[in-house]
Design an enzyme around this catalytic site. Structure first.
Site, PDB file in Angstrom:
ATOM      1  N   ASP A  74       0.683  -1.269   0.158  1.00  0.00           N
ATOM      2  CA  ASP A  74      -0.048  -0.124  -0.008  1.00  0.00           C
ATOM      3  C   ASP A  74       0.873   1.321   0.183  1.00  0.00           C
ATOM      4  O   ASP A  74       2.018   1.175   0.119  1.00  0.00           O
ATOM      5  CB  ASP A  74      -1.115   0.024   1.186  1.00  0.00           C
ATOM      6  CG  ASP A  74      -0.348  -0.355   2.432  1.00  0.00           C
ATOM      7  OD1 ASP A  74       1.019  -0.014   2.643  1.00  0.00           O
ATOM      8  OD2 ASP A  74      -0.756  -0.974   3.329  1.00  0.00           O
ATOM      9  N   ASP A  76       1.592   5.095   1.544  1.00  0.00           N
ATOM     10  CA  ASP A  76       1.364   6.096   2.693  1.00  0.00           C
ATOM     11  C   ASP A  76       1.920   7.616   2.310  1.00  0.00           C
ATOM     12  O   ASP A  76       2.950   7.392   1.596  1.00  0.00           O
ATOM     13  CB  ASP A  76       2.056   5.517   3.875  1.00  0.00           C
ATOM     14  CG  ASP A  76       1.511   4.389   4.370  1.00  0.00           C
ATOM     15  OD1 ASP A  76       0.391   3.990   4.270  1.00  0.00           O
ATOM     16  OD2 ASP A  76       2.258   3.497   5.066  1.00  0.00           O
ATOM     17  N   ASP A 169      10.835   3.931  12.426  1.00  0.00           N
ATOM     18  CA  ASP A 169      11.345   2.668  13.284  1.00  0.00           C
ATOM     19  C   ASP A 169      13.007   2.415  12.509  1.00  0.00           C
ATOM     20  O   ASP A 169      13.974   2.677  13.198  1.00  0.00           O
ATOM     21  CB  ASP A 169      10.490   1.288  13.405  1.00  0.00           C
ATOM     22  CG  ASP A 169       9.759   1.154  12.137  1.00  0.00           C
ATOM     23  OD1 ASP A 169      10.033   1.515  11.169  1.00  0.00           O
ATOM     24  OD2 ASP A 169       9.006   0.341  12.163  1.00  0.00           O
TER      25      ASP A 169
HETATM   26  P1  ATP Z   1       4.471  -2.981   4.725  1.00  0.00           P
HETATM   27  O1  ATP Z   1       4.874  -2.962   3.591  1.00  0.00           O
HETATM   28  O2  ATP Z   1       4.587  -4.515   5.753  1.00  0.00           O
HETATM   29  O3  ATP Z   1       3.184  -2.452   5.455  1.00  0.00           O
HETATM   30  P2  ATP Z   1       5.620  -0.437   6.185  1.00  0.00           P
HETATM   31  O4  ATP Z   1       7.092  -0.240   6.260  1.00  0.00           O
HETATM   32  O5  ATP Z   1       4.624   0.302   5.153  1.00  0.00           O
HETATM   33  O6  ATP Z   1       5.549  -2.342   5.730  1.00  0.00           O
HETATM   34  P3  ATP Z   1       3.645  -0.013   8.209  1.00  0.00           P
HETATM   35  O7  ATP Z   1       3.444  -0.833   9.626  1.00  0.00           O
HETATM   36  O8  ATP Z   1       2.376   0.045   7.101  1.00  0.00           O
HETATM   37  O9  ATP Z   1       5.070  -0.951   7.458  1.00  0.00           O
HETATM   38  O10 ATP Z   1       4.122   1.442   8.567  1.00  0.00           O
HETATM   39  C1  ATP Z   1       4.403   2.466   7.776  1.00  0.00           C
HETATM   40  C2  ATP Z   1       5.437   3.340   8.006  1.00  0.00           C
HETATM   41  O11 ATP Z   1       5.378   3.981   9.457  1.00  0.00           O
HETATM   42  C3  ATP Z   1       6.770   2.468   8.309  1.00  0.00           C
HETATM   43  O12 ATP Z   1       7.417   2.328   7.029  1.00  0.00           O
HETATM   44  C4  ATP Z   1       7.501   3.501   9.430  1.00  0.00           C
HETATM   45  O13 ATP Z   1       8.201   4.557   8.671  1.00  0.00           O
HETATM   46  C5  ATP Z   1       6.359   4.101  10.142  1.00  0.00           C
HETATM   47  N1  ATP Z   1       6.125   2.993  11.467  1.00  0.00           N
HETATM   48  C6  ATP Z   1       4.977   2.154  11.397  1.00  0.00           C
HETATM   49  N2  ATP Z   1       5.029   1.486  12.525  1.00  0.00           N
HETATM   50  C7  ATP Z   1       6.018   2.243  13.254  1.00  0.00           C
HETATM   51  C8  ATP Z   1       6.563   2.005  14.717  1.00  0.00           C
HETATM   52  N3  ATP Z   1       5.712   1.041  15.641  1.00  0.00           N
HETATM   53  N4  ATP Z   1       7.497   2.852  15.126  1.00  0.00           N
HETATM   54  C9  ATP Z   1       7.977   3.696  14.187  1.00  0.00           C
HETATM   55  N5  ATP Z   1       7.615   3.929  12.788  1.00  0.00           N
HETATM   56  C10 ATP Z   1       6.557   3.126  12.486  1.00  0.00           C
HETATM   57 MG    MG Z   2       2.476  -0.111   4.976  1.00  0.00          MG
END
Ligand code: ATP
Ligand code: MG
Length: 479
Positions: A74, A76, A169
């Site tokens: 997705d 963001d 993170d």
């Molecule tokens: P995926 O493709 O698996 O969804 P993602 O990196 O997009 O991976 P998400 O959980 O959707 O992961 O989170 C989006 C973004 O928000 C992350 O890339 C990170 O920058 C930030 N983020 C999410 N959760 C946390 C957290 N617990 N602590 C710090 N930053 C976070």
């Molecule tokens: Mg994500």
């Protein structure tokens, strides 16, 4: 002023600072992202915000995945517009979240998550509250709030982009892509870590785990998903911080567990959880399951199947997966109850109750999912009854398909009779005459089954049995 006062009254202390890095702008020549890979929805959100005078970027997982050549799950968006400024710019947008307020912009079924740049923890002192969120509610979501262990309870203080980057993170998750200028903005050498295939926590890892213990699980998830090595400093504190997971609300733990197990890398994630010593206490019953050889074979096969389904672009239901994960426990309770003389169907219902309520203390399995899990389980002894009454009602049951898949998995891992599984494979595709013949045949091969109630023989307590007999032997299941 008032904020500071409240903070002081609540015993607030500022956190150790997470270093904000130097801004690097990486031009098109040095990154492989092609604007054409971005969906119109994400581009529209970024451009609308930029045209309204705000900064806006694609951020996080999508940028990371595009740089790695994966298809993002997705998209963001991060912006310096506040949620209240974002919402009116879009026709279909809603404000969500309390702990972490964001805006969802809807394009048909697709959702673009828009989050406002967060300020670093040390620019705004954190209100330290006694683990009780009610105290924080009155602060109107304007402050950071942390509990006694340093866990962030509320995080709605806006700040500039460099601080937002420091709050993310991992370095590889803190990259911003501006499709208008076609640049990647990098404050923490995320691009370097992507090239080195290294997962590195931004700032002091131990502090970051205390702020949000879910990051412990995210290490396992991303290491598994990306196939990255974990930077030693990121890995080192994990073993000493596993207990922090107990503070995470069970609903959030459930969401993270779903992400861990249902995004196509379940097997690798479980392996990582084990390597990091994190699987214990997360799903306590999984620990036990994995300690029984047959339970382990079953759980591993279930995770492998889930990954394979997702790789083929199919869906995998959380209820099926959780039914699999908890099955070794249900199964051994079921066996024990039958050994005590409880009839198969009743014994299974009772075993399901026990396991689900033990699990609920730790991980809040949504009610709807728990209901489905229970149905998948309770159809198992019914699948062994191949009388006309049972066979047809089971076939019409809305959860038949899942229960049948579950039976196949049990049969494949030595937990159910393969003949029973293949009987069902034939029965569901057969015409009426063939079905009648199959029921006849089942009655012949399993004389205990043809509808005539036999008196149940009471087994001596203590007789050991690892897998209840549901696979056509009929003795334990002939109620
Ligand atoms: P995926 O493709 O698996 O969804 P993602 O990196 O997009 O991976 P998400 O959980 O959707 O992961 O989170 C989006 C973004 O928000 C992350 O890339 C990170 O920058 C930030 N983020 C999410 N959760 C946390 C957290 N617990 N602590 C710090 N930053 C976070
Ligand atoms: Mg994500």
């Amino acid at each position: 002023m008032i904020r500071k006062l409240i903070t002081r009254l609540l015993g607030g202390k500022s956190q150790p600072s997470a270093p904000t890095g130097k801004r690097l702008e990486i031009p098109r020549a040095q990154h492989q992202i092609n604007v054409g890979q971005l969906p119109n929805s994400a581009l529209t959100v970024v451009r609308t915000l930029q045209q309204a005078g705000f900064e806006a970027y694609i951020v996080g997982g999508a940028v990371r995945d595009l740089l790695l050549g994966f298809k993002p799950k997705d998209f963001d968006v991060a912006t310096n517009a506040t949620p209240e400024q974002v919402k009116p710019l879009f026709r279909r947008a809603i404000l969500i979240g309390r702990r972490f307020r964001i805006v969802h912009v809807m394009f048909g079924r697709e959702i673009i998550e828009v989050s406002t740049f967060r300020a670093s923890m040390d620019t705004q002192p954190a209100a330290r509250v006694g683990g009780d969120e009610r105290n924080v509610r009155d602060l109107a979501g304007k402050l950071h709030a942390v509990d006694e262990s340093g866990r962030v309870l509320r995080d709605n203080v806006w700040g500039p982009q460099d601080q937002d980057a420091a709050r993310r993170d991992f370095t590889v998750n803190a990259l911003y892509y501006d499709p208008t200028r076609d640049i990647v903005v990098d404050y923490h050498h995320g691009l370097r870590d992507i090239k080195a295939r290294t997962l590195r926590m931004i700032g002091d890892p131990a502090t970051r785990y205390r702020e949000d213990p879910v990051r412990l699980l995210r290490v396992a998830r991303f290491a598994a998903k990306l196939g990255f090595a974990i930077d030693p400093a990121t890995r080192a504190p994990i073993a000493h911080h596993t207990a922090l997971l107990r503070n995470v609300p069970s609903a959030r733990l459930f969401d993270e567990t779903i992400k861990l197990l249902q995004t196509g890398h379940a097997l690798a994630s479980l392996e990582q959880l084990r390597n990091l010593g994190l699987h214990k206490g997360l799903l306590p019953l999984i620990d036990l399951a994995l300690n029984q050889p047959q339970g382990e074979a079953f759980v591993m096969a279930a995770l492998r199947d889930t990954d394979a389904r997702l790789a083929e672009g199919k869906t995998a239901s959380p209820s099926f997966l959780f039914a699999c994960l908890l099955w070794p426990q249900v199964n051994s309770h079921w066996a024990a109850l039958q050994t005590e003389g409880v009839p198969a169907i009743a014994a299974l219902d009772q075993a399901a109750d026990e396991v689900l309520s033990a699990q609920a203390e730790r991980l809040a399995i949504q009610r709807r999912i728990a209901v489905d899990m229970r149905e998948i389980w309770s159809l198992q002894p019914r699948l062994a009854r191949r009388t006309p009454r049972y066979a047809y009602s089971v076939l019409e049951h809305p959860r038949f398909r899942a229960a049948y898949d579950f039976l196949l998995l049990r049969a494949r891992t030595g937990g159910a009779d393969p003949d029973l599984a293949s009987w069902w494979s034939h029965f569901q595709d057969a015409d009426e005459t063939e079905r009648a013949a199959l029921i006849e045949q089942a009655a012949r091969t399993n004389p205990a089954e043809p509808g005539k109630r036999k008196r149940r023989k009471r087994k001596k307590p203590g007789a050991s049995q690892t897998e209840p007999s549901t696979g056509g032997g009929g003795s334990a299941s002939s109620q």
